[in-house]
Design a protein around this motif. Structure first.
Motif, PDB file in Angstrom:
ATOM      1  N   GLN A  28      -5.452 -12.265  -6.586  1.00 47.93           N
ATOM      2  CA  GLN A  28      -4.744 -12.771  -5.402  1.00 47.93           C
ATOM      3  C   GLN A  28      -3.264 -12.997  -5.718  1.00 47.93           C
ATOM      4  O   GLN A  28      -2.406 -12.745  -4.876  1.00 47.93           O
ATOM      5  CB  GLN A  28      -5.409 -14.067  -4.920  1.00 47.93           C
ATOM      6  CG  GLN A  28      -4.958 -14.504  -3.533  1.00 47.93           C
ATOM      7  CD  GLN A  28      -5.151 -13.414  -2.471  1.00 47.93           C
ATOM      8  OE1 GLN A  28      -6.231 -12.826  -2.359  1.00 47.93           O
ATOM      9  NE2 GLN A  28      -4.093 -13.110  -1.710  1.00 47.93           N
ATOM     10  N   ASP A  29      -2.950 -13.389  -6.943  1.00 45.50           N
ATOM     11  CA  ASP A  29      -1.553 -13.570  -7.362  1.00 45.50           C
ATOM     12  C   ASP A  29      -0.774 -12.272  -7.232  1.00 45.50           C
ATOM     13  O   ASP A  29       0.336 -12.241  -6.688  1.00 45.50           O
ATOM     14  CB  ASP A  29      -1.496 -14.005  -8.839  1.00 45.50           C
ATOM     15  CG  ASP A  29      -1.410 -15.510  -8.967  1.00 45.50           C
ATOM     16  OD1 ASP A  29      -1.459 -16.182  -7.903  1.00 45.50           O
ATOM     17  OD2 ASP A  29      -1.307 -15.997 -10.105  1.00 45.50           O
ATOM     18  N   ASP A  30      -1.356 -11.188  -7.756  1.00 46.66           N
ATOM     19  CA  ASP A  30      -0.696  -9.881  -7.677  1.00 46.66           C
ATOM     20  C   ASP A  30      -0.570  -9.426  -6.219  1.00 46.66           C
ATOM     21  O   ASP A  30       0.452  -8.849  -5.828  1.00 46.66           O
ATOM     22  CB  ASP A  30      -1.485  -8.831  -8.473  1.00 46.66           C
ATOM     23  CG  ASP A  30      -1.302  -9.002  -9.980  1.00 46.66           C
ATOM     24  OD1 ASP A  30      -0.334  -9.677 -10.396  1.00 46.66           O
ATOM     25  OD2 ASP A  30      -2.130  -8.453 -10.737  1.00 46.66           O
ATOM     26  N   ALA A  31      -1.612  -9.684  -5.441  1.00 43.92           N
ATOM     27  CA  ALA A  31      -1.570  -9.304  -4.019  1.00 43.92           C
ATOM     28  C   ALA A  31      -0.434 -10.037  -3.312  1.00 43.92           C
ATOM     29  O   ALA A  31       0.300  -9.454  -2.509  1.00 43.92           O
ATOM     30  CB  ALA A  31      -2.910  -9.610  -3.357  1.00 43.92           C
ATOM     31  N   ASN A  32      -0.269 -11.332  -3.641  1.00 39.89           N
ATOM     32  CA  ASN A  32       0.804 -12.116  -3.024  1.00 39.89           C
ATOM     33  C   ASN A  32       2.172 -11.565  -3.408  1.00 39.89           C
ATOM     34  O   ASN A  32       3.048 -11.409  -2.553  1.00 39.89           O
ATOM     35  CB  ASN A  32       0.712 -13.588  -3.463  1.00 39.89           C
ATOM     36  CG  ASN A  32      -0.506 -14.289  -2.874  1.00 39.89           C
ATOM     37  OD1 ASN A  32      -1.125 -13.789  -1.923  1.00 39.89           O
ATOM     38  ND2 ASN A  32      -0.867 -15.423  -3.433  1.00 39.89           N
ATOM     39  N   THR A  33       2.365 -11.277  -4.693  1.00 37.07           N
ATOM     40  CA  THR A  33       3.668 -10.767  -5.147  1.00 37.07           C
ATOM     41  C   THR A  33       3.990  -9.454  -4.452  1.00 37.07           C
ATOM     42  O   THR A  33       5.125  -9.236  -4.008  1.00 37.07           O
ATOM     43  CB  THR A  33       3.668 -10.574  -6.683  1.00 37.07           C
ATOM     44  OG1 THR A  33       3.116 -11.734  -7.288  1.00 37.07           O
ATOM     45  CG2 THR A  33       5.074 -10.345  -7.201  1.00 37.07           C
ATOM     46  N   ALA A  34       2.995  -8.576  -4.347  1.00 30.92           N
ATOM     47  CA  ALA A  34       3.207  -7.294  -3.654  1.00 30.92           C
ATOM     48  C   ALA A  34       3.629  -7.552  -2.211  1.00 30.92           C
ATOM     49  O   ALA A  34       4.562  -6.924  -1.687  1.00 30.92           O
ATOM     50  CB  ALA A  34       1.925  -6.458  -3.706  1.00 30.92           C
ATOM     51  N   ARG A  35       2.964  -8.489  -1.561  1.00 30.39           N
ATOM     52  CA  ARG A  35       3.272  -8.794  -0.160  1.00 30.39           C
ATOM     53  C   ARG A  35       4.696  -9.345  -0.023  1.00 30.39           C
ATOM     54  O   ARG A  35       5.425  -8.969   0.890  1.00 30.39           O
ATOM     55  CB  ARG A  35       2.218  -9.775   0.400  1.00 30.39           C
ATOM     56  CG  ARG A  35       2.219  -9.914   1.909  1.00 30.39           C
ATOM     57  CD  ARG A  35       1.009 -10.694   2.413  1.00 30.39           C
ATOM     58  NE  ARG A  35      -0.238  -9.944   2.352  1.00 30.39           N
ATOM     59  CZ  ARG A  35      -0.637  -9.042   3.258  1.00 30.39           C
ATOM     60  NH1 ARG A  35       0.104  -8.791   4.320  1.00 30.39           N
ATOM     61  NH2 ARG A  35      -1.778  -8.400   3.110  1.00 30.39           N
ATOM     62  N   TYR A  36       5.087 -10.236  -0.932  1.00 33.11           N
ATOM     63  CA  TYR A  36       6.466 -10.763  -0.876  1.00 33.11           C
ATOM     64  C   TYR A  36       7.463  -9.606  -1.045  1.00 33.11           C
ATOM     65  O   TYR A  36       8.403  -9.470  -0.275  1.00 33.11           O
ATOM     66  CB  TYR A  36       6.734 -11.778  -2.002  1.00 33.11           C
ATOM     67  CG  TYR A  36       5.822 -12.990  -2.021  1.00 33.11           C
ATOM     68  CD1 TYR A  36       5.340 -13.547  -0.842  1.00 33.11           C
ATOM     69  CD2 TYR A  36       5.454 -13.583  -3.230  1.00 33.11           C
ATOM     70  CE1 TYR A  36       4.502 -14.660  -0.870  1.00 33.11           C
ATOM     71  CE2 TYR A  36       4.627 -14.688  -3.264  1.00 33.11           C
ATOM     72  CZ  TYR A  36       4.148 -15.217  -2.087  1.00 33.11           C
ATOM     73  OH  TYR A  36       3.323 -16.307  -2.118  1.00 33.11           O
ATOM     74  N   TYR A  37       7.253  -8.790  -2.068  1.00 31.55           N
ATOM     75  CA  TYR A  37       8.233  -7.740  -2.380  1.00 31.55           C
ATOM     76  C   TYR A  37       8.404  -6.777  -1.207  1.00 31.55           C
ATOM     77  O   TYR A  37       9.520  -6.364  -0.896  1.00 31.55           O
ATOM     78  CB  TYR A  37       7.826  -6.957  -3.650  1.00 31.55           C
ATOM     79  CG  TYR A  37       8.845  -5.872  -3.951  1.00 31.55           C
ATOM     80  CD1 TYR A  37      10.064  -6.194  -4.556  1.00 31.55           C
ATOM     81  CD2 TYR A  37       8.623  -4.551  -3.569  1.00 31.55           C
ATOM     82  CE1 TYR A  37      11.034  -5.227  -4.780  1.00 31.55           C
ATOM     83  CE2 TYR A  37       9.588  -3.579  -3.788  1.00 31.55           C
ATOM     84  CZ  TYR A  37      10.785  -3.923  -4.399  1.00 31.55           C
ATOM     85  OH  TYR A  37      11.746  -2.961  -4.599  1.00 31.55           O
ATOM     86  N   HIS A  38       7.313  -6.435  -0.533  1.00 30.96           N
ATOM     87  CA  HIS A  38       7.384  -5.369   0.489  1.00 30.96           C
ATOM     88  C   HIS A  38       8.122  -5.838   1.746  1.00 30.96           C
ATOM     89  O   HIS A  38       8.439  -5.051   2.609  1.00 30.96           O
ATOM     90  CB  HIS A  38       5.973  -4.870   0.833  1.00 30.96           C
ATOM     91  CG  HIS A  38       5.412  -5.377   2.133  1.00 30.96           C
ATOM     92  ND1 HIS A  38       5.086  -6.697   2.344  1.00 30.96           N
ATOM     93  CD2 HIS A  38       5.122  -4.734   3.292  1.00 30.96           C
ATOM     94  CE1 HIS A  38       4.625  -6.845   3.576  1.00 30.96           C
ATOM     95  NE2 HIS A  38       4.641  -5.668   4.174  1.00 30.96           N
ATOM     96  N   ASP A  39       8.404  -7.162   1.835  1.00 31.40           N
ATOM     97  CA  ASP A  39       9.005  -7.734   3.049  1.00 31.40           C
ATOM     98  C   ASP A  39      10.152  -8.670   2.673  1.00 31.40           C
ATOM     99  O   ASP A  39      10.151  -9.827   3.058  1.00 31.40           O
ATOM    100  CB  ASP A  39       7.897  -8.456   3.846  1.00 31.40           C
ATOM    101  CG  ASP A  39       8.374  -9.022   5.180  1.00 31.40           C
ATOM    102  OD1 ASP A  39       9.383  -8.522   5.717  1.00 31.40           O
ATOM    103  OD2 ASP A  39       7.729  -9.968   5.682  1.00 31.40           O
ATOM    104  N   HIS A  40      11.132  -8.165   1.902  1.00 28.45           N
ATOM    105  CA  HIS A  40      12.353  -8.911   1.548  1.00 28.45           C
ATOM    106  C   HIS A  40      12.071 -10.236   0.858  1.00 28.45           C
ATOM    107  O   HIS A  40      12.902 -11.144   0.924  1.00 28.45           O
ATOM    108  CB  HIS A  40      13.189  -9.201   2.807  1.00 28.45           C
ATOM    109  CG  HIS A  40      13.597  -7.993   3.583  1.00 28.45           C
ATOM    110  ND1 HIS A  40      14.377  -6.991   3.041  1.00 28.45           N
ATOM    111  CD2 HIS A  40      13.325  -7.618   4.861  1.00 28.45           C
ATOM    112  CE1 HIS A  40      14.582  -6.049   3.966  1.00 28.45           C
ATOM    113  NE2 HIS A  40      13.950  -6.391   5.057  1.00 28.45           N
ATOM    114  N   GLY A  41      10.910 -10.382   0.258  1.00 29.98           N
ATOM    115  CA  GLY A  41      10.581 -11.640  -0.408  1.00 29.98           C
ATOM    116  C   GLY A  41       9.953 -12.684   0.502  1.00 29.98           C
ATOM    117  O   GLY A  41       9.564 -13.759   0.041  1.00 29.98           O
TER     118      GLY A  41
END
Ligand SMILES: *Cc1c(COP(=O)(O)O)cnc(C)c1O
Length: 382
Positions: free
Chosen positions: A201-214
């Protein structure tokens, strides 16, 4: 490949419904103007249908690879091991992160040869990226075991294998990260689009932040007052793509079943003659490919040319091998700044030049594939 063949009234209805709902094409906000969040629904539909813990829709498969690499922290000076039989997108994403591609050669699956991995791993290796080319899974058990022993994350490029399985699990969910493409030429399509799947879930969250300007998309804040978790980028999918993607995902199982029928009809004729003069592509025992491409190889140049000639005149054509070799074999990528002509890459080029890849199309009858199998068998026997 076949998803685009089945674009029709269902996709048109989904696009019209999006217009009737309020015509919001953006995945976030505009709450008063919309009835649904289609990008989020497509993610949920993927999770549900493929038993994934999480799924993130992005703008393309290429973007998905970059988002995954960023989420695992790949940076300048790092090395990413991938394979020679590939699509140029993976190399572009690696280089875009400032990292250097390291190329493994292929085994008889045509995918990453796990036996070469130990020799390529260095203290700079930040990721191992096998690619499930043309629907056939790479040997993930072997690759995962080596990666685990060195504590290196594995990113599966499953762009060409959406719907394929390995060890009973959908590919893309077998490594630490996986990516899909929904571009117009893939198993199912949203026009353009991609997905990132992360194991934690941590990696999923980081991916989600990165794909949308943080953006953290904190529920108690309007988007304009949202907080940024990290510097990011814009790799978002549009609602336009998502409504089509939802319809196409609903067709995936049928597409896989129908391609398998045609593949098996072709295989019926060829199974007995594939041996020495022409040999089959190895398919890992514990895997289920997507069956949208049938591949065999031969070192007999005259036979290979006769096969290609038959496929061309009979209206089947070939798929990437040999007609788009330059975009699918790293030896040709001299416009990149790394050594493309290493011995394993050159050996793989030779192997790939022996192959013929036959597209399995839904618009062509099962009986036509059965006849093709018999015709090609006659050529091989002659
Ligand atoms: C298509 C493809 C990609 C890139 O996907 P796009 O959605 O076209 O950006 C990446 N890797 C492989 C193996 C592909 O076939």
């Amino acid at each position: 490949m076949p998803g685009f063949e089945w674009i029709g009234e269902d996709e048109r209805a989904a696009l019209n419904a999006l217009m009737d709902e309020g015509g919001v094409f953006f995945a976030h906000g505009f709450d008063g103007k919309r009835k649904a969040y289609h990008v989020r629904e497509l993610e949920a539909q993927f999770c549900d249908q493929m038993s994934l813990g999480n799924a993130l829709c992005v703008s393309s498969g290429t973007a998905a690879i970059k988002v995954a690499l960023k989420a695992m922290g790949v940076k300048a000076g790092d090395e990413v091991i991938t394979q020679c039989f590939n699509f140029v997108a993976g190399l572009e994403a690696i280089v875009d992160c400032g990292a250097t591609p390291v190329i493994a050669g292929s085994d008889a699956t045509l995918n990453m040869d796990p036996a070469q991995l130990e020799g390529l791993i260095t203290e700079k290796t930040a990721c191992i990226m096998p690619v499930h080319m043309l629907g056939v899974p790479a040997k993930m058990d072997e690759i995962n075991a080596i990666a685990k022993a060195h504590n290196i994350p594995v990113l599966e490029d499953a762009c060409e294998a959406v719907g394929a399985k390995y060890g009973g699990q959908f590919v893309g969910a077998v490594g630490d990260f996986g990516v899909f493409s929904l571009d117009y030429g893939k198993m199912i399509t949203s026009g353009e689009g991609g997905l990132v799947i992360a194991k934690t879930q941590d990696d999923a969250n980081t991916a989600r932040y990165y794909h949308d300007h943080g953006h953290m998309n904190l529920p108690d804040r309007p988007r304009g007052r949202d907080k940024a978790a990290m510097p990011g980028y814009n790799c978002r999918m549009s609602e336009l793509n998502a409504v089509v993607g939802k319809v196409q995902l609903g067709k995936l199982q049928r597409i896989c079943d129908e391609t398998k029928q045609r593949y098996m009809a072709l295989h019926k004729g060829l199974a007995d003659v594939l041996g020495e003069r022409a040999y089959p592509r190895e398919i890992p025992a514990n895997s289920e490919p997507t069956y949208d491409t049938y591949i065999f190889g031969t070192q007999d140049d005259a036979l290979r040319l006769a096969v290609i000639d038959h496929l061309t005149t009979a209206g089947f054509g070939t798929k990437n091998l040999p007609d788009a070799m330059e975009w699918h074999c790293s030896v040709y990528w001299e416009h990149f700044d790394f050594d493309v002509k290493t011995p394993p890459a050159l050996a793989t080029q030779t192997l790939l030049l022996e192959q013929v890849a036959i597209p399995v199309m839904l618009g062509i009858e099962v009986s036509a594939y059965e006849k093709l199998g018999q015709d090609l068998a006659a050529l091989i026997r002659a």
